[in-house]
Write an enzyme that holds these catalytic residues in place. Structure first.
Site, PDB file in Angstrom:
ATOM      1  N   ASP A   1     -12.630  32.671   1.436  1.00 14.39           N
ATOM      2  CA  ASP A   1     -12.365  31.361   0.836  1.00 14.39           C
ATOM      3  C   ASP A   1     -13.082  31.295  -0.503  1.00 14.39           C
ATOM      4  O   ASP A   1     -14.090  31.987  -0.710  1.00 14.39           O
ATOM      5  CB  ASP A   1     -12.851  30.220   1.747  1.00 14.39           C
ATOM      6  CG  ASP A   1     -12.256  28.875   1.340  1.00 14.39           C
ATOM      7  OD1 ASP A   1     -11.165  28.538   1.850  1.00 14.39           O
ATOM      8  OD2 ASP A   1     -12.868  28.182   0.517  1.00 14.39           O
TER       9      ASP A   1
ATOM     10  N   PHE B   1      -7.989  31.848   2.974  1.00 15.39           N
ATOM     11  CA  PHE B   1      -8.207  30.429   2.708  1.00 15.39           C
ATOM     12  C   PHE B   1      -8.783  29.767   3.963  1.00 15.39           C
ATOM     13  O   PHE B   1      -8.271  28.781   4.469  1.00 15.39           O
ATOM     14  CB  PHE B   1      -6.913  29.736   2.276  1.00 15.39           C
ATOM     15  CG  PHE B   1      -6.202  30.408   1.134  1.00 15.39           C
ATOM     16  CD1 PHE B   1      -6.571  30.157  -0.179  1.00 15.39           C
ATOM     17  CD2 PHE B   1      -5.180  31.321   1.371  1.00 15.39           C
ATOM     18  CE1 PHE B   1      -5.926  30.796  -1.227  1.00 15.39           C
ATOM     19  CE2 PHE B   1      -4.531  31.956   0.320  1.00 15.39           C
ATOM     20  CZ  PHE B   1      -4.896  31.689  -0.986  1.00 15.39           C
TER      21      PHE B   1
ATOM     22  N   CYS C   1       0.845  -1.203   0.000  1.00 19.52           N
ATOM     23  CA  CYS C   1       0.000   0.000   0.000  1.00 19.52           C
ATOM     24  C   CYS C   1       0.878   1.250   0.000  1.00 19.52           C
ATOM     25  O   CYS C   1       1.890   1.319   0.695  1.00 19.52           O
ATOM     26  CB  CYS C   1      -0.901  -0.008   1.231  1.00 19.52           C
ATOM     27  SG  CYS C   1      -1.913   1.471   1.417  1.00 19.52           S
TER      28      CYS C   1
ATOM     29  N   CYS D   1       0.801  22.686   4.171  1.00 19.43           N
ATOM     30  CA  CYS D   1       0.950  21.232   4.164  1.00 19.43           C
ATOM     31  C   CYS D   1       2.025  20.791   3.169  1.00 19.43           C
ATOM     32  O   CYS D   1       2.151  19.606   2.881  1.00 19.43           O
ATOM     33  CB  CYS D   1      -0.372  20.560   3.825  1.00 19.43           C
ATOM     34  SG  CYS D   1      -1.047  21.029   2.218  1.00 19.43           S
TER      35      CYS D   1
ATOM     36  N   GLN E   1      -9.030  19.182   8.518  1.00 18.94           N
ATOM     37  CA  GLN E   1      -7.736  18.653   8.940  1.00 18.94           C
ATOM     38  C   GLN E   1      -7.867  17.162   9.205  1.00 18.94           C
ATOM     39  O   GLN E   1      -8.898  16.680   9.679  1.00 18.94           O
ATOM     40  CB  GLN E   1      -7.241  19.382  10.188  1.00 18.94           C
ATOM     41  CG  GLN E   1      -6.958  20.861   9.970  1.00 18.94           C
ATOM     42  CD  GLN E   1      -5.835  21.124   8.977  1.00 18.94           C
ATOM     43  OE1 GLN E   1      -4.987  20.268   8.721  1.00 18.94           O
ATOM     44  NE2 GLN E   1      -5.831  22.327   8.397  1.00 18.94           N
TER      45      GLN E   1
END
Length: 424
Positions: A296, A276, A70, A370, A249
């Site tokens: 946003d 955002f 995986c 991120c 999140q």
């Protein structure tokens, strides 16, 4: 087929692969660890691990039977200290590559109970029993069938069976599907991707299955088919009714850790701009102490944020606005009166918006990201515009994966503020 090659692994790459050298060139071997000698099939810079000939002493047993096949987890066998150093090193290297010097804090573990959302991929074969449901194989589009995933939170324990029941109804369509499942306070929220428009008969069958397995809500491409119980989550004092497929999140602990760092970075600012904003992960918590202007590009996220802010007790004013900040970033003059900016762009970053922030006179900026590479690029833009990096904190809510979250605090340098006033 060429014979496998003996390699000595020197380091761990940013994607979690072991990095070895062959004839002076890097070879990347997934699931191999630094300090190990391995046997691998090599094709150019890609290596496929055949066996570990000499394992490092602290190699751990993987916690998942699908590990090594995986592609969801990159590193399960590395012990905690070198694992944390590797993830912190991803951020350090990105900053260095961008020409920035900054102190990077130790990695914050934010896995908590595990991930509260997952996307399962579905592919159909010639017969219903040939259906494959799970995650992508490493470096492949093949599906690894799974029965369970150890990095998912207990609240997602029913996600795989639920996805299989829904997918079983869709066999006759033959279409490759993605099934996004989110654990909410109201139960499992499931959104189908790739099905296209469902006819009335198929819609009734899907609704019946959703009732049998007790889904809170079932949607198709964001269009609600049935909602038995409102899929809500608490964000500070507010209760947010999540739109179908809304960004969230990955872990509850990750959201809490990021929010705490953002609030600390904003400090005593009385007017905060949340760029955002999504459904209000930061805005709703910040509104407990400051007025907030939130933007946003997703209308349903802004509607959810606005409703949550209006119905929560004890919040200060929240102005929520729909705007595509990639195509139409806020200009410096639109940030007049703002004392702090929270800046959480998508993975690709937001170069244009970072440039406008750099030209503003806003005293503080808290950047959340991120992706270490685009974070470093946008950070370099802010630094070039007169901001200093106060601190950088890596946060690990994607345990065993190569992703790392970052929260960085920037303060406007006094000399830059004076120069801007003179020019203004």
């Amino acid at each position: 087929m060429l014979d496998p090659i003996r390699l000595r692994v020197e380091s761990l790459g940013r994607r979690g692969e072991g990095v070895a050298r062959r004839d002076g060139r890097a070879v990347y071997v997934p699931f191999a660890l630094p300090g190990e000698t391995v046997l691998a099939d090599v094709d150019g810079e890609r290596g496929h691990l055949r066996s570990v000939l000499e394992a490092r002493p602290d190699r751990r047993r993987p916690l998942c039977p699908y590990y090594g096949t995986c592609g969801g987890c990159a590193v399960q066998t590395l012990s905690p200290e070198p694992y944390a150093a590797w993830k912190r090193g991803i951020v350090v290297a990105a900053l260095r590559h961008a020409g920035l010097e900054a102190e990077v804090s130790d990695l914050v573990d934010a896995h908590g109970e595990g991930r509260r959302r997952a996307t399962f991929h579905v592919r159909f074969g010639a017969r219903p029993r040939d259906m494959h449901l799970g995650f992508m194989e490493a470096r492949s589009h093949r599906i690894v069938d799974i029965d369970a995933c150890p990095v998912l939170a207990p609240c997602l324990s029913g996600a795989v069976p639920a996805a299989r029941r829904i997918a079983g109804v869709l066999y006759e369509t033959g279409k490759p599907l993605d099934i996004l499942i989110t654990a909410t306070d109201g139960g499992l929220d499931l959104d189908l991707r790739g099905l296209g428009r469902a006819d009335e008969t198929l819609t009734r069958r899907l609704i019946a299955i959703a009732g049998e397995i007790g889904l809170a809500r079932l949607s198709n491409r964001g269009e609600v088919l049935v909602e038995r119980c409102a899929p809500t989550l608490s964000m500070g004092r507010a209760i947010v009714a999540l739109p179908p497929g809304a960004f969230l999140q990955a872990t509850a602990a990750g959201e809490a850790a990021l929010a705490a760092l953002v609030i600390e970075g904003v400090g005593s600012a009385r007017h905060v701009a949340d760029l955002f904003s999504g459904v209000g992960t930061f805005a709703l918590r910040l509104a407990e102490r400051a007025g907030v202007s939130a933007w946003d590009n997703e209308p349903r996220a802004i509607v959810a944020l606005d409703r949550a802010a209006r119905t929560a007790a004890g919040l200060r004013a929240v102005a929520a606005t729909v705007r595509d900040l990639i195509a139409r970033p806020l200009l410096p003059e639109e940030l007049t009166g703002v004392e702090a900016i929270v800046f959480d762009p998508p993975r690709a970053g937001a170069d244009a918006q970072a440039n406008h922030i750099a030209r503003s006179g806003v005293p503080s900026v808290v950047a959340v990201s991120c992706d270490a590479g685009t974070f470093a690029r946008d950070a370099a833009t802010l630094v070039a515009g007169g901001y200093a990096i106060e601190r950088v904190t890596p946060v690990d809510q994607f345990r065993h994966a190569a992703h790392v979250e970052i929260v960085a605090v920037f303060r406007r340098r006094k000399a830059a503020t004076r120069r801007r006033r003179l020019l203004g």
